[in-house]
Enzyme design. Structure first.
Site, PDB file in Angstrom:
ATOM      1  N   ASP A   1      43.386  54.606  45.365  1.00  0.00           N
ATOM      2  CA  ASP A   1      43.536  53.270  44.790  1.00  0.00           C
ATOM      3  C   ASP A   1      44.880  53.183  44.068  1.00  0.00           C
ATOM      4  OD1 ASP A   1      41.262  50.895  43.942  1.00  0.00           O
ATOM      5  OD2 ASP A   1      43.152  50.965  42.820  1.00  0.00           O
ATOM      6  N   ILE A   2      45.554  52.054  44.212  1.00  0.00           N
ATOM      7  CA  ILE A   2      46.884  51.882  43.621  1.00  0.00           C
ATOM      8  C   ILE A   2      46.811  51.773  42.097  1.00  0.00           C
ATOM      9  CG2 ILE A   2      47.062  49.346  43.630  1.00  0.00           C
ATOM     10  CD1 ILE A   2      49.800  49.718  45.036  1.00  0.00           C
TER      11      ILE A   2
ATOM     12  N   ASN B   1      31.902  46.747  44.968  1.00  0.00           N
ATOM     13  CA  ASN B   1      31.927  45.442  44.306  1.00  0.00           C
ATOM     14  C   ASN B   1      31.749  44.378  45.381  1.00  0.00           C
ATOM     15  OD1 ASN B   1      32.475  46.589  41.774  1.00  0.00           O
ATOM     16  ND2 ASN B   1      34.676  46.601  42.163  1.00  0.00           N
TER      17      ASN B   1
ATOM     18  N   GLY C   1      33.712  41.421  40.758  1.00  0.00           N
ATOM     19  CA  GLY C   1      35.050  42.015  40.737  1.00  0.00           C
ATOM     20  C   GLY C   1      35.650  42.279  42.094  1.00  0.00           C
TER      21      GLY C   1
ATOM     22  N   HIS D   1      34.885  47.968  51.185  1.00  0.00           N
ATOM     23  CA  HIS D   1      35.455  49.230  50.705  1.00  0.00           C
ATOM     24  C   HIS D   1      34.534  49.860  49.686  1.00  0.00           C
ATOM     25  CE1 HIS D   1      37.107  45.896  48.320  1.00  0.00           C
ATOM     26  NE2 HIS D   1      37.069  46.706  47.275  1.00  0.00           N
TER      27      HIS D   1
ATOM     28  N   HIS E   1      34.484  52.315  46.526  1.00  0.00           N
ATOM     29  CA  HIS E   1      35.261  53.042  45.525  1.00  0.00           C
ATOM     30  C   HIS E   1      34.554  54.377  45.296  1.00  0.00           C
ATOM     31  CE1 HIS E   1      37.503  49.476  43.763  1.00  0.00           C
ATOM     32  NE2 HIS E   1      36.495  48.834  44.333  1.00  0.00           N
TER      33      HIS E   1
HETATM   34  P1  5GP Z   1      37.835  45.380  44.521  1.00  0.00           P
HETATM   35  O1  5GP Z   1      38.379  44.756  43.265  1.00  0.00           O
HETATM   36  O2  5GP Z   1      37.892  44.397  45.671  1.00  0.00           O
HETATM   37  O3  5GP Z   1      36.476  46.017  44.367  1.00  0.00           O
HETATM   38  O4  5GP Z   1      38.781  46.591  44.871  1.00  0.00           O
HETATM   39  C1  5GP Z   1      40.053  46.431  45.414  1.00  0.00           C
HETATM   40  C2  5GP Z   1      40.846  47.636  44.996  1.00  0.00           C
HETATM   41  O5  5GP Z   1      42.003  47.702  45.789  1.00  0.00           O
HETATM   42  C3  5GP Z   1      41.312  47.604  43.533  1.00  0.00           C
HETATM   43  O6  5GP Z   1      40.761  48.713  42.834  1.00  0.00           O
HETATM   44  C4  5GP Z   1      42.827  47.652  43.630  1.00  0.00           C
HETATM   45  O7  5GP Z   1      43.422  48.456  42.626  1.00  0.00           O
HETATM   46  C5  5GP Z   1      43.052  48.224  45.017  1.00  0.00           C
HETATM   47  N1  5GP Z   1      44.284  47.780  45.636  1.00  0.00           N
HETATM   48  C6  5GP Z   1      44.813  46.525  45.618  1.00  0.00           C
HETATM   49  N2  5GP Z   1      45.961  46.487  46.308  1.00  0.00           N
HETATM   50  C7  5GP Z   1      46.175  47.766  46.767  1.00  0.00           C
HETATM   51  C8  5GP Z   1      47.206  48.355  47.568  1.00  0.00           C
HETATM   52  O8  5GP Z   1      48.171  47.717  48.016  1.00  0.00           O
HETATM   53  N3  5GP Z   1      47.086  49.680  47.842  1.00  0.00           N
HETATM   54  C9  5GP Z   1      46.041  50.436  47.363  1.00  0.00           C
HETATM   55  N4  5GP Z   1      46.038  51.730  47.681  1.00  0.00           N
HETATM   56  N5  5GP Z   1      45.046  49.899  46.624  1.00  0.00           N
HETATM   57  C10 5GP Z   1      45.108  48.585  46.345  1.00  0.00           C
END
Ligand code: 5GP
Ligand code: ZN
Length: 119
Positions: free
Chosen positions: A35-36, A92, A98, A105, A107
């Site tokens: 995760d970034i 999520n 969130g 995906h 986590h």
């Molecule tokens: P969500 O909020 O949809 O459950 O998770 C999306 C996740 O993707 C977040 O934790 C966010 O930090 C991660 N994310 C967003 N953009 C990027 C990216 O460009 N590269 C990576 N590796 N992770 C990303």
């Protein structure tokens, strides 16, 4: 169409190697990358290579691939040496929970104490 790459989807672009990511595992059907914006020492995302909007849609359309995602999440925890101490697999689902990327995906979070209930 479900399963087809979406032009505007960040994670489809990571699968296509159009956006860089730190990939830690890959299988025929899944990709795992860091995760970034990590929320724990281990914070890896495991995704199906095919586009599905969330975990439930993935499980409905491609249950074998949903199982692959869970297996790979466990393998990430093993690779990261967090399997024994404990780790969390989080999907999520929906804006209120969130979800910000509309490509399913998992986590995988570990490497520190994880409180329950989550925020
Ligand atoms: P969500 O909020 O949809 O459950 O998770 C999306 C996740 O993707 C977040 O934790 C966010 O930090 C991660 N994310 C967003 N953009 C990027 C990216 O460009 N590269 C990576 N590796 N992770 C990303
Ligand atoms: Zn996608």
């Amino acid at each position: 169409m479900a399963g087809e790459p979406q032009n505007d989807c960040l994670f489809c672009k990571i699968v296509a190697r159009e956006v860089p990511a730190t990939i830690v595992r890959e299988s025929e059907t899944t990709l795992a990358f860091r995760d970034i914006n990590p929320q724990a020492p281990t914070h890896v995302l495991v995704i199906p290579k095919a586009h599905h909007r969330d975990a439930a849609a993935l499980a409905a359309a491609a249950p074998d691939v949903a199982a692959d995602v869970l297996r790979e999440a466990g393998a990430v925890a093993e690779d990261e040496k967090t399997a024994d101490s404990g780790y969390r697999i989080v999907f999520n689902t929906g804006t209120g929970a969130g979800q910000t990327v509309w490509h399913a995906h998992a986590h995988v979070l570990g490497g520190r104490g994880l409180t329950w209930p989550p925020g």
